[in-house]
Design a protein around this motif. Structure first.
Motif, PDB file in Angstrom:
ATOM      1  N   VAL A 157       0.853  -1.201   0.000  1.00 50.46           N
ATOM      2  CA  VAL A 157       0.000   0.000   0.000  1.00 50.46           C
ATOM      3  C   VAL A 157       0.886   1.248   0.000  1.00 50.46           C
ATOM      4  O   VAL A 157       0.662   2.195  -0.767  1.00 50.46           O
ATOM      5  CB  VAL A 157      -0.948   0.001   1.229  1.00 50.46           C
ATOM      6  CG1 VAL A 157      -1.714   1.309   1.325  1.00 50.46           C
ATOM      7  CG2 VAL A 157      -1.915  -1.182   1.168  1.00 50.46           C
ATOM      8  N   MET A 158       1.913   1.257   0.830  1.00 46.02           N
ATOM      9  CA  MET A 158       2.758   2.457   0.941  1.00 46.02           C
ATOM     10  C   MET A 158       3.555   2.715  -0.338  1.00 46.02           C
ATOM     11  O   MET A 158       3.932   3.855  -0.613  1.00 46.02           O
ATOM     12  CB  MET A 158       3.703   2.334   2.149  1.00 46.02           C
ATOM     13  CG  MET A 158       2.965   2.396   3.479  1.00 46.02           C
ATOM     14  SD  MET A 158       4.080   2.596   4.892  1.00 46.02           S
ATOM     15  CE  MET A 158       4.915   1.015   4.922  1.00 46.02           C
ATOM     16  N   ARG A 159       3.790   1.633  -1.112  1.00 45.47           N
ATOM     17  CA  ARG A 159       4.520   1.804  -2.372  1.00 45.47           C
ATOM     18  C   ARG A 159       3.786   2.761  -3.311  1.00 45.47           C
ATOM     19  O   ARG A 159       4.386   3.434  -4.136  1.00 45.47           O
ATOM     20  CB  ARG A 159       4.717   0.433  -3.031  1.00 45.47           C
ATOM     21  CG  ARG A 159       5.901   0.382  -3.958  1.00 45.47           C
ATOM     22  CD  ARG A 159       6.358  -1.025  -4.282  1.00 45.47           C
ATOM     23  NE  ARG A 159       7.020  -1.669  -3.161  1.00 45.47           N
ATOM     24  CZ  ARG A 159       6.648  -2.838  -2.621  1.00 45.47           C
ATOM     25  NH1 ARG A 159       5.611  -3.494  -3.107  1.00 45.47           N
ATOM     26  NH2 ARG A 159       7.310  -3.351  -1.613  1.00 45.47           N
ATOM     27  N   MET A 160       2.466   2.851  -3.161  1.00 46.68           N
ATOM     28  CA  MET A 160       1.686   3.767  -4.011  1.00 46.68           C
ATOM     29  C   MET A 160       2.067   5.229  -3.762  1.00 46.68           C
ATOM     30  O   MET A 160       1.764   6.097  -4.564  1.00 46.68           O
ATOM     31  CB  MET A 160       0.187   3.577  -3.752  1.00 46.68           C
ATOM     32  CG  MET A 160      -0.313   2.209  -4.192  1.00 46.68           C
ATOM     33  SD  MET A 160      -2.007   1.904  -3.668  1.00 46.68           S
ATOM     34  CE  MET A 160      -2.918   2.830  -4.896  1.00 46.68           C
ATOM     35  N   GLU A 161       2.724   5.497  -2.639  1.00 48.66           N
ATOM     36  CA  GLU A 161       3.165   6.870  -2.344  1.00 48.66           C
ATOM     37  C   GLU A 161       4.680   6.984  -2.378  1.00 48.66           C
ATOM     38  O   GLU A 161       5.268   7.856  -1.749  1.00 48.66           O
ATOM     39  CB  GLU A 161       2.641   7.293  -0.976  1.00 48.66           C
ATOM     40  CG  GLU A 161       1.149   7.404  -0.983  1.00 48.66           C
ATOM     41  CD  GLU A 161       0.546   7.523   0.395  1.00 48.66           C
ATOM     42  OE1 GLU A 161       1.176   7.045   1.358  1.00 48.66           O
ATOM     43  OE2 GLU A 161      -0.525   8.102   0.498  1.00 48.66           O
ATOM     44  N   GLY A 162       5.290   6.049  -3.099  1.00 43.75           N
ATOM     45  CA  GLY A 162       6.737   6.128  -3.322  1.00 43.75           C
ATOM     46  C   GLY A 162       7.585   5.584  -2.190  1.00 43.75           C
ATOM     47  O   GLY A 162       8.810   5.724  -2.203  1.00 43.75           O
ATOM     48  N   ILE A 163       6.962   4.949  -1.204  1.00 46.35           N
ATOM     49  CA  ILE A 163       7.737   4.456  -0.059  1.00 46.35           C
ATOM     50  C   ILE A 163       8.218   3.034  -0.313  1.00 46.35           C
ATOM     51  O   ILE A 163       7.414   2.145  -0.619  1.00 46.35           O
ATOM     52  CB  ILE A 163       6.879   4.479   1.228  1.00 46.35           C
ATOM     53  CG1 ILE A 163       6.488   5.911   1.575  1.00 46.35           C
ATOM     54  CG2 ILE A 163       7.619   3.814   2.397  1.00 46.35           C
ATOM     55  CD1 ILE A 163       5.558   6.032   2.770  1.00 46.35           C
ATOM     56  N   GLU A 164       9.532   2.831  -0.206  1.00 46.30           N
ATOM     57  CA  GLU A 164      10.100   1.480  -0.265  1.00 46.30           C
ATOM     58  C   GLU A 164      10.458   1.105   1.164  1.00 46.30           C
ATOM     59  O   GLU A 164      11.363   1.717   1.751  1.00 46.30           O
ATOM     60  CB  GLU A 164      11.356   1.458  -1.140  1.00 46.30           C
ATOM     61  CG  GLU A 164      11.088   1.611  -2.634  1.00 46.30           C
ATOM     62  CD  GLU A 164      10.166   0.525  -3.187  1.00 46.30           C
ATOM     63  OE1 GLU A 164      10.195  -0.620  -2.669  1.00 46.30           O
ATOM     64  OE2 GLU A 164       9.400   0.833  -4.135  1.00 46.30           O
ATOM     65  N   ALA A 165       9.732   0.158   1.742  1.00 49.01           N
ATOM     66  CA  ALA A 165       9.969  -0.141   3.158  1.00 49.01           C
ATOM     67  C   ALA A 165      10.093  -1.632   3.373  1.00 49.01           C
ATOM     68  O   ALA A 165       9.602  -2.441   2.576  1.00 49.01           O
ATOM     69  CB  ALA A 165       8.811   0.397   3.997  1.00 49.01           C
ATOM     70  N   ASN A 166      10.748  -1.960   4.476  1.00 42.97           N
ATOM     71  CA  ASN A 166      10.864  -3.348   4.889  1.00 42.97           C
ATOM     72  C   ASN A 166       9.756  -3.613   5.916  1.00 42.97           C
ATOM     73  O   ASN A 166       9.586  -2.814   6.855  1.00 42.97           O
ATOM     74  CB  ASN A 166      12.249  -3.517   5.521  1.00 42.97           C
ATOM     75  CG  ASN A 166      12.537  -4.963   5.813  1.00 42.97           C
ATOM     76  OD1 ASN A 166      11.636  -5.713   6.211  1.00 42.97           O
ATOM     77  ND2 ASN A 166      13.789  -5.354   5.621  1.00 42.97           N
ATOM     78  N   SER A 167       9.056  -4.720   5.752  1.00 40.61           N
ATOM     79  CA  SER A 167       7.919  -4.983   6.651  1.00 40.61           C
ATOM     80  C   SER A 167       8.362  -5.111   8.114  1.00 40.61           C
ATOM     81  O   SER A 167       7.558  -4.978   9.028  1.00 40.61           O
ATOM     82  CB  SER A 167       7.166  -6.232   6.211  1.00 40.61           C
ATOM     83  OG  SER A 167       8.006  -7.348   6.337  1.00 40.61           O
ATOM     84  N   ASP A 168       9.637  -5.349   8.306  1.00 44.57           N
ATOM     85  CA  ASP A 168      10.159  -5.461   9.662  1.00 44.57           C
ATOM     86  C   ASP A 168      10.138  -4.108  10.396  1.00 44.57           C
ATOM     87  O   ASP A 168      10.242  -4.056  11.622  1.00 44.57           O
ATOM     88  CB  ASP A 168      11.604  -5.982   9.569  1.00 44.57           C
ATOM     89  CG  ASP A 168      12.036  -6.591  10.877  1.00 44.57           C
ATOM     90  OD1 ASP A 168      11.183  -7.202  11.541  1.00 44.57           O
ATOM     91  OD2 ASP A 168      13.218  -6.421  11.241  1.00 44.57           O
ATOM     92  N   ASP A 169      10.021  -3.043   9.639  1.00 42.60           N
ATOM     93  CA  ASP A 169       9.995  -1.706  10.258  1.00 42.60           C
ATOM     94  C   ASP A 169       8.583  -1.190  10.478  1.00 42.60           C
ATOM     95  O   ASP A 169       8.380  -0.032  10.854  1.00 42.60           O
ATOM     96  CB  ASP A 169      10.776  -0.709   9.388  1.00 42.60           C
ATOM     97  CG  ASP A 169      12.251  -1.057   9.340  1.00 42.60           C
ATOM     98  OD1 ASP A 169      12.735  -1.686  10.303  1.00 42.60           O
ATOM     99  OD2 ASP A 169      12.901  -0.742   8.330  1.00 42.60           O
ATOM    100  N   VAL A 170       7.597  -2.049  10.207  1.00 50.54           N
ATOM    101  CA  VAL A 170       6.191  -1.651  10.364  1.00 50.54           C
ATOM    102  C   VAL A 170       5.656  -2.204  11.690  1.00 50.54           C
ATOM    103  O   VAL A 170       5.927  -3.351  12.044  1.00 50.54           O
ATOM    104  CB  VAL A 170       5.341  -2.219   9.196  1.00 50.54           C
ATOM    105  CG1 VAL A 170       3.848  -1.948   9.414  1.00 50.54           C
ATOM    106  CG2 VAL A 170       5.809  -1.644   7.865  1.00 50.54           C
ATOM    107  N   VAL A 171       4.913  -1.383  12.406  1.00 52.67           N
ATOM    108  CA  VAL A 171       4.196  -1.838  13.610  1.00 52.67           C
ATOM    109  C   VAL A 171       2.710  -1.597  13.353  1.00 52.67           C
ATOM    110  O   VAL A 171       2.308  -0.474  13.042  1.00 52.67           O
ATOM    111  CB  VAL A 171       4.619  -1.029  14.867  1.00 52.67           C
ATOM    112  CG1 VAL A 171       3.928  -1.577  16.110  1.00 52.67           C
ATOM    113  CG2 VAL A 171       6.123  -1.030  15.035  1.00 52.67           C
ATOM    114  N   VAL A 172       1.907  -2.646  13.465  1.00 51.64           N
ATOM    115  CA  VAL A 172       0.462  -2.488  13.254  1.00 51.64           C
ATOM    116  C   VAL A 172      -0.147  -1.963  14.556  1.00 51.64           C
ATOM    117  O   VAL A 172       0.175  -2.440  15.644  1.00 51.64           O
ATOM    118  CB  VAL A 172      -0.193  -3.831  12.865  1.00 51.64           C
ATOM    119  CG1 VAL A 172      -1.682  -3.634  12.581  1.00 51.64           C
ATOM    120  CG2 VAL A 172       0.500  -4.429  11.643  1.00 51.64           C
ATOM    121  N   THR A 173      -1.007  -0.965  14.423  1.00 51.45           N
ATOM    122  CA  THR A 173      -1.566  -0.307  15.616  1.00 51.45           C
ATOM    123  C   THR A 173      -3.094  -0.247  15.534  1.00 51.45           C
ATOM    124  O   THR A 173      -3.679  -0.489  14.479  1.00 51.45           O
ATOM    125  CB  THR A 173      -1.016   1.126  15.733  1.00 51.45           C
ATOM    126  OG1 THR A 173      -1.271   1.807  14.502  1.00 51.45           O
ATOM    127  CG2 THR A 173       0.471   1.132  16.025  1.00 51.45           C
TER     128      THR A 173
END
Ligand SMILES: Cc1ncc(COP(=O)(O)O)c(C=O)c1O
Length: 441
Positions: A101-117
């Motif tokens: 989802v975040m890739r749609m706004e140009g973000i390249e992220a590793n899922s390890d850096d995501v915290v679900v809240t």
């Protein structure tokens, strides 16, 4: 525990005017105050009132039967996992999907850096909890999201507002404020910003300013907290590039499924540099052990099996039609001196009343004319905003929006006649965060 009063009634039974525990609360609880206008909003939720106040997404536009089947199927097939405790960081598969989802706004992220809240609201709470001691400074746009201001107030932060115009926060004001605070020896814990389709102002930080804001904060070593629940709900063209897309180390990004799917799932997230991520997970565990596995898996299942990009398009079209209804009726009906922003996405228009009018004083009269809005003071931590109001177009049908604006224009015209006859009334003094209920945030 309820206590016996002199009159033999329990204190609790006397309602909220008397609080037997008032001298026992922690100092931070004094920052938790309900809005003075909350009672009015109870009236405003009656069907005869057109509410331009609430920020509720129009979830009726979802394929509710399909969502219902998906949820039933989830329990039948994966019940033992869906109904069990989960991890403090959140479901690993959902975290991967969040990266898509975040890739749609140009973000390249590793899922390890995501915290679900629990919604991005909890991410805001956790970020504030790990960074703020009483009196610490947070920078925030003026106006800013009422739910964030409520959280900052609960942790006894000092909020310093940064001016905005139609292109979002003004970089020069940001730089000057940072300089002034640093010179005065007040360290800044973070800059909280909603760069895209801002709540409540409806404005979007333009591309050139995004780079300037990133540069200013990087040079001054100020962490950015980018709150972006509306980013995919733009009416023209492609989504804006997130601030986080151009700085992975200096930005904590907050996202949410509340506006692109449904707030009832209460699924949001934070994407943070590793060290901050670790603290967030610990804070998350101390707050709730783990998020609901059930709603995380339901959102994951929805993303995996449903045309969610198409659904976002449906939402965009629906909100665009409502935005158009609001802007055209404001244009046609509002008296001279009343001005407003022109959002290109999201849910809100920010309006400014003619000189001498006060939005909080106007609200009871508006509600008696069966239209409601949120007064501007709720969106400032420093008493500002009296001449402003937030008008939302996300929930009522276009005809109701037009009718609401017609009623509001009548109230303002009447108020202008009074002003011209009797002069300006004094605005009620107001300092502090005015927290309306969650449906109004
Ligand atoms: C700017 C902003 N941030 C955060 C939130 C919280 O959203 P949620 O907790 O539903 O993700 C909202 C809700 O309206 C919002 O407008």
């Amino acid at each position: 525990m309820p206590q016996e009063s002199d009159h033999g009634q329990t204190v609790a039974a006397q309602g909220s005017r008397i609080d037997a525990y008032v001298d026992r609360y922690a100092a931070r609880a004094t920052g938790m105050v309900a809005s003075e206008v909350r009672a009015l909003f109870a009236v405003a939720s009656r069907p005869e009132v057109v509410s331009l106040a609430g920020g509720m997404p129009y979830v009726t536009a979802l394929p509710l039967d399909t969502v219902g089947e998906l949820v039933a199927d989830l329990v039948a097939r994966r019940g033992p996992v869906a109904l069990q405790y989960g991890s403090g960081q959140g479901d690993p598969h959902l975290r991967e999907q969040i990266c898509d989802v975040m890739r749609m706004e140009g973000i390249e992220a590793n899922s390890d850096d995501v915290v679900v809240t629990v919604g991005s609201q909890q991410a805001l709470d956790l970020i504030t909890r790990i960074f703020i001691d009483p009196g610490d400074v947070i920078l925030a746009e003026g106006p800013s999201y009422v739910g964030a201001l409520g959280t900052f107030s609960a942790y006894q932060a000092k909020v310093v507002h940064i001016a905005m115009d139609d292109e979002g926060v003004i970089p020069e004001s940001l730089a000057q404020t940072i300089y002034a605070l640093k010179t005065a020896g007040s360290p800044i814990k973070f800059f909280y910003t909603i760069p895209t389709f801002q709540n409540p102002a409806g404005v979007t930080l333009n591309a050139a300013r995004r780079q300037q804001v990133l540069d200013i904060c990087q040079r001054a070593d100020v962490l950015i907290v980018e709150d972006n629940p509306y980013g995919l709900l733009g009416f023209d063209g492609e989504p804006m590039r997130a601030l986080r897309a151009d700085n992975a180390d200096g930005v904590v990004y907050l996202g949410s499924f509340s506006k692109t799917l449904a707030p009832g799932f209460r699924v949001g997230w934070a994407l943070a540099p590793h060290a901050i991520r670790d603290k967030l997970v610990l804070a998350m565990e101390s707050a709730v052990l783990s998020h609901s596995s059930f709603t995380q898996l339901a959102v994951g299942q929805y993303l995996a099996t449903q045309p969610w990009r198409e659904q976002i398009k449906t939402f965009r079209e629906l909100y665009r039609e409502r935005r158009d209804a609001m802007l055209s009726s404001l244009e046609a009906l509002m008296p001279a001196g009343f001005t407003w922003t022109r959002p290109s996405g999201g849910f809100f228009v920010w309006a400014t009343l003619p000189e001498g009018l006060d939005s909080k004083a106007l609200l009871p009269r508006a509600v008696s004319e069966r239209v409601a809005f949120v007064p501007g003071t709720g969106f400032y931590a420093d008493g500002g905003g009296a001449r402003h109001m937030r008008l939302s177009y996300c929930y009522p049908e276009p005809d109701r929006i037009r009718e609401g604006v017609r009623r509001l224009a009548g109230v303002i015209e009447q108020e202008l006649r009074l002003r011209d006859t009797f002069g300006t009334g004094s605005s009620p003094d107001h300092i502090g965060v005015d927290t309306p209920g969650p449906d109004l945030a």
